[in-house]
Scaffold this motif. Structure first.
Motif, PDB file in Angstrom:
ATOM      1  N   GLY A  76      12.192  -2.488  -0.312  1.00 27.92           N
ATOM      2  CA  GLY A  76      13.201  -2.408   0.727  1.00 27.92           C
ATOM      3  C   GLY A  76      12.984  -1.256   1.686  1.00 27.92           C
ATOM      4  N   ILE A  77      13.724  -1.314   2.786  1.00 24.97           N
ATOM      5  CA  ILE A  77      13.665  -0.279   3.809  1.00 24.97           C
ATOM      6  C   ILE A  77      14.707   0.783   3.472  1.00 24.97           C
ATOM      7  CG2 ILE A  77      13.957   0.216   6.261  1.00 24.97           C
ATOM      8  CD1 ILE A  77      13.197  -2.657   6.848  1.00 24.97           C
ATOM      9  N   GLU A  84       8.312  -2.427  16.503  1.00 29.67           N
ATOM     10  CA  GLU A  84       8.276  -2.234  17.955  1.00 29.67           C
ATOM     11  C   GLU A  84       6.891  -2.506  18.513  1.00 29.67           C
ATOM     12  OE1 GLU A  84       9.693   1.754  18.191  1.00 29.67           O
ATOM     13  OE2 GLU A  84      11.806   1.157  18.401  1.00 29.67           O
ATOM     14  N   GLU A  85       5.879  -2.176  17.745  1.00 27.04           N
ATOM     15  CA  GLU A  85       4.498  -2.477  18.158  1.00 27.04           C
ATOM     16  C   GLU A  85       4.280  -3.986  18.259  1.00 27.04           C
ATOM     17  OE1 GLU A  85      -0.023  -1.210  16.689  1.00 27.04           O
ATOM     18  OE2 GLU A  85       1.756  -0.393  15.699  1.00 27.04           O
ATOM     19  N   MET A  86       4.850  -4.733  17.316  1.00 29.48           N
ATOM     20  CA  MET A  86       4.748  -6.190  17.361  1.00 29.48           C
ATOM     21  C   MET A  86       5.504  -6.747  18.551  1.00 29.48           C
ATOM     22  SD  MET A  86       3.305  -8.646  15.771  1.00 29.48           S
ATOM     23  CE  MET A  86       3.292 -10.380  16.198  1.00 29.48           C
ATOM     24  N   MET A 107       9.628  -7.682   7.067  1.00 28.38           N
ATOM     25  CA  MET A 107      10.751  -8.587   7.299  1.00 28.38           C
ATOM     26  C   MET A 107      11.016  -9.532   6.132  1.00 28.38           C
ATOM     27  SD  MET A 107      10.325  -9.490  11.332  1.00 28.38           S
ATOM     28  CE  MET A 107      11.935 -10.264  11.351  1.00 28.38           C
ATOM     29  N   ASN A 108      10.302  -9.348   5.024  1.00 27.28           N
ATOM     30  CA  ASN A 108      10.525 -10.186   3.846  1.00 27.28           C
ATOM     31  C   ASN A 108      10.688  -9.361   2.578  1.00 27.28           C
ATOM     32  OD1 ASN A 108      10.142 -13.290   4.485  1.00 27.28           O
ATOM     33  ND2 ASN A 108       8.706 -12.169   5.783  1.00 27.28           N
ATOM     34  N   LEU A 141      11.339   4.850   9.822  1.00 26.99           N
ATOM     35  CA  LEU A 141      10.697   5.170  11.096  1.00 26.99           C
ATOM     36  C   LEU A 141       9.295   4.554  11.223  1.00 26.99           C
ATOM     37  CD1 LEU A 141      11.832   8.845  11.806  1.00 26.99           C
ATOM     38  CD2 LEU A 141      12.624   6.721  12.851  1.00 26.99           C
ATOM     39  N   PRO A 142       8.400   4.697  10.232  1.00 24.53           N
ATOM     40  CA  PRO A 142       7.084   4.038  10.382  1.00 24.53           C
ATOM     41  C   PRO A 142       7.182   2.517  10.405  1.00 24.53           C
ATOM     42  CG  PRO A 142       7.313   5.036   8.200  1.00 24.53           C
ATOM     43  CD  PRO A 142       8.441   5.536   9.023  1.00 24.53           C
ATOM     44  N   LYS A 143       8.125   1.957   9.657  1.00 24.16           N
ATOM     45  CA  LYS A 143       8.286   0.502   9.670  1.00 24.16           C
ATOM     46  C   LYS A 143       8.888   0.040  10.989  1.00 24.16           C
ATOM     47  CE  LYS A 143       8.463  -0.235   4.698  1.00 24.16           C
ATOM     48  NZ  LYS A 143       9.116  -0.900   3.569  1.00 24.16           N
ATOM     49  N   LYS A 144       9.808   0.803  11.523  1.00 27.02           N
ATOM     50  CA  LYS A 144      10.376   0.467  12.833  1.00 27.02           C
ATOM     51  C   LYS A 144       9.298   0.529  13.910  1.00 27.02           C
ATOM     52  CE  LYS A 144      13.862   1.921  16.190  1.00 27.02           C
ATOM     53  NZ  LYS A 144      14.902   2.936  16.531  1.00 27.02           N
TER      54      LYS A 144
END
Length: 325
Positions: free
Chosen positions: A66-67, A80-82, A58-59, A73-76
């Protein structure tokens, strides 16, 4: 705890340290005691690693961080896990009887959930519009906080006037840095630019000081003339009554006495500015807002003091209204 310290605490380095201390091969009694303290710390290690990953996601401020569509997908999944962790933490807290403290406040957890959900939604919307990468670090308000930090570094408690002056200085400094560092000009041109701006600022500051002194003297004369004849118990009829403005003036008067207890130290002077709610005239209704807010701690002022500050407000308003128009 500040954001910088929180990011440093929940870092990959600290997660590795927790794992190392827990699996430390104890060679003596002291190392055995250290190892025992870290037994059962798997969940703390997991949360630290997760927080570190989420903060990094997120930073993102550079292209390589960057995303992209490939790594989204792994970052999403991490985000979602958080979200699951935050929701479960809040649910356990609300269902527990003893209400044990969470690792963060309820406001922080709900704000974090909102930020993560917004990041997911905005990122997917940008990818649907064929963006190549997303820099999530541009979503937050760090730039605004950094600007306020610069202002507070110059003046920790800026007034409206000093804030505007600091903003002009910061804006001017940014332009000068661009002129000096980002353009092909020689040293002599740099000196001319700086000297010219310096003269303009000094001339403007001198004019402002003279105007401020004249205005202060003018306002003092008007206020003194009006107040010497209007410090009375009765409220004269006014052609135009602004009820909202008057109840705000009355409330501010009470706050002034509350913030300056030295005003009411003199027992002879106190009755002229402060009174009980029941001592006000029956037809006096400008204390309505103060009466609604009080729980026994707010101060009610006399009609004399209210009338004085209402006159002050009207004089100042009549002076500055033509400027605003």
């Amino acid at each position: 705890m500040s954001v910088r310290l929180a990011a440093s605490l929940f870092s990959k380095r600290n997660a590795i340290a927790i794992c190392e201390y827990r699996n430390l091969p104890a060679k003596n009694y002291q190392e055995e005691r250290i190892k025992d303290k870290f037994q059962g710390s798997e969940h703390t290690e997991y949360l630290t690693n997760l927080l570190n990953d989420v903060i990094d996601i997120m930073n993102a401020r550079f292209c390589k961080e960057g995303i992209t569509v490939l790594n989204w997908l792994p970052k999403k999944k991490k985000l979602e896990e958080m979200l699951v962790v935050l929701k479960r933490t809040e649910m356990i807290y609300l269902q527990s009887d003893n209400r044990e403290k969470m690792f963060a406040s309820t406001t922080t957890i709900r704000g974090w959930k909102t930020s993560i959900q917004s990041t997911i939604a905005i990122t997917e919307e940008l990818f649907s519009e064929n963006y190549g990468f997303v820099l999530t670090g541009k979503f937050n308000q760090d730039a605004l906080e950094r600007l306020f930090g610069i202002v507070r570094s110059v003046d920790s408690h800026p007034t409206v006037t000093s804030f505007l002056q600091i903003m002009r200085y910061v804006s001017l400094l940014a332009r000068l840095n661009t002129i000096v560092k980002g353009s092909s000009i020689d040293s002599s041109e740099q000196i001319v630019v700086l000297a010219t701006i310096s003269k303009c600022l000094k001339h403007k500051a001198k004019q402002s000081d003279i105007a401020a002194a004249d205005l202060k003297k003018y306002m003092e004369d008007i206020l003194l003339k009006e107040l010497t004849s209007r410090y009375v118990d009765s409220l004269p009829e006014r052609e135009k009554v602004d009820y909202i403005n008057d109840i705000a003036i009355y409330d501010v008067c009470g706050y002034m006495l509350k913030a300056r207890p030295s005003v009411t130290v003199c027992l002879d002077c106190k009755p002229s500015v402060q009174c009980d709610e029941l001592e006000l005239p029956p037809d006096f209704n400008f204390d309505y807002f103060t009466g609604l807010r009080t729980r026994g701690n707010l101060i009610f002022v006399t009609v004399n003091m209210f009338q004085t500050f209402r006159v002050v407000e009207s004089i100042i308003e009549s002076h500055f209204n033509p400027i605003g128009q």
